[in-house]
Motif scaffolding. Sequence first.
Motif, PDB file in Angstrom:
ATOM      1  N   GLN A  68       0.840  -1.199   0.000  1.00  0.00           N
ATOM      2  CA  GLN A  68       0.000   0.000   0.000  1.00  0.00           C
ATOM      3  C   GLN A  68       0.876   1.250   0.000  1.00  0.00           C
ATOM      4  O   GLN A  68       1.895   1.296   0.683  1.00  0.00           O
ATOM      5  CB  GLN A  68      -0.915   0.010   1.220  1.00  0.00           C
ATOM      6  N   GLY A  69       0.494   2.241  -0.787  1.00  0.00           N
ATOM      7  CA  GLY A  69       1.253   3.484  -0.883  1.00  0.00           C
ATOM      8  C   GLY A  69       2.246   3.496  -2.032  1.00  0.00           C
ATOM      9  O   GLY A  69       2.863   4.523  -2.302  1.00  0.00           O
ATOM     10  N   LYS A  70       2.405   2.366  -2.709  1.00  0.00           N
ATOM     11  CA  LYS A  70       3.303   2.263  -3.866  1.00  0.00           C
ATOM     12  C   LYS A  70       2.506   1.780  -5.067  1.00  0.00           C
ATOM     13  O   LYS A  70       1.499   1.087  -4.919  1.00  0.00           O
ATOM     14  CB  LYS A  70       4.397   1.214  -3.622  1.00  0.00           C
ATOM     15  N   ALA A  71       2.985   2.110  -6.252  1.00  0.00           N
ATOM     16  CA  ALA A  71       2.470   1.451  -7.443  1.00  0.00           C
ATOM     17  C   ALA A  71       3.097   0.059  -7.471  1.00  0.00           C
ATOM     18  O   ALA A  71       4.203  -0.144  -6.973  1.00  0.00           O
ATOM     19  CB  ALA A  71       2.848   2.229  -8.695  1.00  0.00           C
ATOM     20  N   VAL A  72       2.376  -0.915  -8.032  1.00  0.00           N
ATOM     21  CA  VAL A  72       2.881  -2.280  -8.138  1.00  0.00           C
ATOM     22  C   VAL A  72       2.822  -2.706  -9.591  1.00  0.00           C
ATOM     23  O   VAL A  72       1.803  -2.516 -10.266  1.00  0.00           O
ATOM     24  CB  VAL A  72       2.044  -3.262  -7.278  1.00  0.00           C
ATOM     25  N   LEU A  73       3.931  -3.260 -10.079  1.00  0.00           N
ATOM     26  CA  LEU A  73       3.952  -3.891 -11.393  1.00  0.00           C
ATOM     27  C   LEU A  73       4.105  -5.383 -11.135  1.00  0.00           C
ATOM     28  O   LEU A  73       5.093  -5.826 -10.563  1.00  0.00           O
ATOM     29  CB  LEU A  73       5.119  -3.395 -12.252  1.00  0.00           C
ATOM     30  N   LEU A  74       3.081  -6.133 -11.504  1.00  0.00           N
ATOM     31  CA  LEU A  74       3.021  -7.576 -11.309  1.00  0.00           C
ATOM     32  C   LEU A  74       3.099  -8.221 -12.688  1.00  0.00           C
ATOM     33  O   LEU A  74       2.214  -8.022 -13.515  1.00  0.00           O
ATOM     34  CB  LEU A  74       1.708  -7.912 -10.611  1.00  0.00           C
ATOM     35  N   ASN A  75       4.191  -8.959 -12.943  1.00  0.00           N
ATOM     36  CA  ASN A  75       4.415  -9.540 -14.261  1.00  0.00           C
ATOM     37  C   ASN A  75       4.505 -11.056 -14.163  1.00  0.00           C
ATOM     38  O   ASN A  75       5.251 -11.587 -13.345  1.00  0.00           O
ATOM     39  CB  ASN A  75       5.712  -8.982 -14.863  1.00  0.00           C
ATOM     40  N   PHE A  76       3.731 -11.752 -15.009  1.00  0.00           N
ATOM     41  CA  PHE A  76       3.766 -13.216 -15.078  1.00  0.00           C
ATOM     42  C   PHE A  76       4.583 -13.605 -16.307  1.00  0.00           C
ATOM     43  O   PHE A  76       4.311 -13.117 -17.410  1.00  0.00           O
ATOM     44  CB  PHE A  76       2.342 -13.774 -15.161  1.00  0.00           C
ATOM     45  N   TRP A  77       5.561 -14.507 -16.126  1.00  0.00           N
ATOM     46  CA  TRP A  77       6.510 -14.809 -17.185  1.00  0.00           C
ATOM     47  C   TRP A  77       7.075 -16.222 -17.011  1.00  0.00           C
ATOM     48  O   TRP A  77       6.826 -16.882 -16.005  1.00  0.00           O
ATOM     49  CB  TRP A  77       7.663 -13.800 -17.154  1.00  0.00           C
ATOM     50  N   ALA A  78       7.869 -16.654 -18.000  1.00  0.00           N
ATOM     51  CA  ALA A  78       8.598 -17.922 -17.932  1.00  0.00           C
ATOM     52  C   ALA A  78       9.869 -17.799 -18.769  1.00  0.00           C
ATOM     53  O   ALA A  78       9.923 -16.994 -19.714  1.00  0.00           O
ATOM     54  CB  ALA A  78       7.744 -19.072 -18.445  1.00  0.00           C
ATOM     55  N   THR A  79      10.876 -18.588 -18.440  1.00  0.00           N
ATOM     56  CA  THR A  79      12.154 -18.520 -19.153  1.00  0.00           C
ATOM     57  C   THR A  79      12.043 -18.992 -20.589  1.00  0.00           C
ATOM     58  O   THR A  79      12.833 -18.587 -21.428  1.00  0.00           O
ATOM     59  CB  THR A  79      13.244 -19.354 -18.441  1.00  0.00           C
ATOM     60  N   TRP A  80      11.061 -19.841 -20.899  1.00  0.00           N
ATOM     61  CA  TRP A  80      10.895 -20.379 -22.250  1.00  0.00           C
ATOM     62  C   TRP A  80      10.084 -19.458 -23.166  1.00  0.00           C
ATOM     63  O   TRP A  80       9.941 -19.720 -24.351  1.00  0.00           O
ATOM     64  CB  TRP A  80      10.226 -21.762 -22.200  1.00  0.00           C
TER      65      TRP A  80
END
Length: 184
Positions: A68-80
């Motif tokens: 809370q109080g921050k922007a959040v960047l949530l990224n879903f990824w994979a090495t392949w």
Amino acid sequence: MQTRKATGLILILLSLCLALTACGQATPTATGIPGGSTVPAVVEVGASAPDFTATLTDGSTFTLSDQQGKAVLLNFWATWCGPCVAELPAFTRLVDTYGDQLALLAVNSGEDEKTVTDFLAKNGYTFPVALDTDFAVGSLYPTDGIPYTVIIDPNGVITSIQLGASDADSMYDHYCAEIDKALG
């Protein structure tokens, strides 16, 4: 002979379309509800971001509601996933640019710890990475593919959703604009 050429061309075009949009489905499309029932998760701009706690590659934990109080960047990824890997350098720049105003979490979708930690070490990435081997976090943020990025404002409201990616420089510019909007 013509049939083989046509089939080959169709396969190449389909592969190219998939690569340009996003990597294939990586997460389930339902959220588990206590008691055994499931309902589709609602993740859309303007909705409250589902809370979670995830274990990071360094052994610590990340809890969304603690940001809370921050922007959040949530990224879903994979090495392949080629597009996922292509945008990762942007995350280092974003952490440097926004400092304490941004909580960035790259959630690896389904891979084992050794694969992920070896990849991070090889590429020198130090931003926070969660291991989501059982898709517990991914099930809260269902998608048809990865990379999948959700930007959340300091009040926990989703302000942007991005499916797919291009090069790191383009994604850095795009994410800066979206983070700036989230920070208002």
